[in-house]
Design an enzyme around this catalytic site. Sequence first.
Site, PDB file in Angstrom:
ATOM      1  CB  CYS A   9      -0.838   0.032   1.329  1.00 20.53           C
ATOM      2  SG  CYS A   9      -2.370   0.717   1.191  1.00 20.53           S
ATOM      3  N   PRO A  10       0.697   2.321  -0.597  1.00 20.51           N
ATOM      4  CG  PRO A  10       0.584   4.473  -1.113  1.00 20.51           C
ATOM      5  CD  PRO A  10       1.410   3.615  -0.650  1.00 20.51           C
TER       6      PRO A  10
END
Lengths: 69, 355
Positions: A9-10
């Site tokens: 993430c991200p």
Amino acid sequence: MIDARGLACPLPVIQVQRAIEKSHPDTLEVLVDNKPAVQNVTRFANHAGYAVEVKELEDDEFSLTLTKA
Amino acid sequence: MKKESFIKRYWLVVLCGLVIGAAAVVLTALGNPKNMGFCIACFLRDIAGATHLHSAGVVQYFRPEIVGIVVGAMLMALVGKEFKPKGGSSPILRFTLGAAVMVGALVFLGCPLRMVIRIGGGDLNAIVGLVGFILGILIGILFLKKGFSLGRAYKQSKVEGLTFPVMLTFGFILTFIGVTFFAVSEKGPGSMHAPWYIALGIGLIVGALAQKSRLCMVGGIRDAVLFKEFGLLAAFVGILVAVLVGNLITGNLNFGFEGQPIAHTEWLWNLLGMTVVGWGCTLLGGCPLRQLILAGEGNSDSAITVLGMVAGAAAAHTLKTASSADGTGANGPVAVIACLVFILIVSVTHLRKEQ
């Protein structure tokens, strides 16, 4: 096609963001391997004016097809 | 396309934030140190002390909250079919980044959760920390946008994914069946704790909720800046509201810089300590709580990060870089600068051009 499998993430969303901002493709296929990435990419794509079709592949992988709305 | 209302989409994040805030107030009322009802950095530091990795006598206790969070996340992930062991993305860098994050957190005296909890107790030094935290995240975002990545993680075996939660549970059982191998503080913050079953129970609830809601203190600010996505920020509001209300009820609200519980007023190091935390966690992909949750989901990169944080806590107390209520430790400032330099090196050496 963007292969964002195994990325933390991200990064999946950032890769999609870069691709959309760079070339505004009519369709874009994205591979991810976890549900949060599916949700985050879908949310971002919707904001950016793309419809998203999610297909669950084998082995907990997902293929997302983004189509310009 | 139909737009979901904010509350409908993010009620779980808000609920999780409220529960964490309430947990902090309840655990403090039942024995945890003031404004430290729920702090991942403090809890991991106490575990480092309990397991004899450092010998600071005042911060040694095998905190059941940590065991609860990881096991709660694991159970919720198993139920939701989201227990997916994976790992192998720059493990030693993640370990070291985890250690650096902990060194930064112990200069400020708290993880991002405790930062918000301190703000909710009226501690204005924590606002300075918040500024540093945001600054760190913004720097991290710059590198993310330029292509920063620690590389891909790959599928791992179930045993690999289960090892960390099982190891923690084993340590916990050893402690509470009375095996005296682990240290327990007789005074100071480590000696102050809620009854173990309540701490464990609250940890389980928070772990399960945080797994389901994907709450992340770094993700909130990061996604707001990067994608104009404000959902995870709701956690900040939830925690703050619960802590403010709780402190009003229990009479623990006290606005000011001076005399705050387990805090110091050296603003520059409060700020830069949290810059290390914000920047490091942005590179790691999540805040300390999120690392615990991912470790519970079988992510061994996150498990390694948590172990790095424990090692960082041990180093911070052995090398006297951790702060206390009296101010920064003798080597705190130099450690913060070293951590910033290290994170900068990791940042610039991991920019990948390819898509």
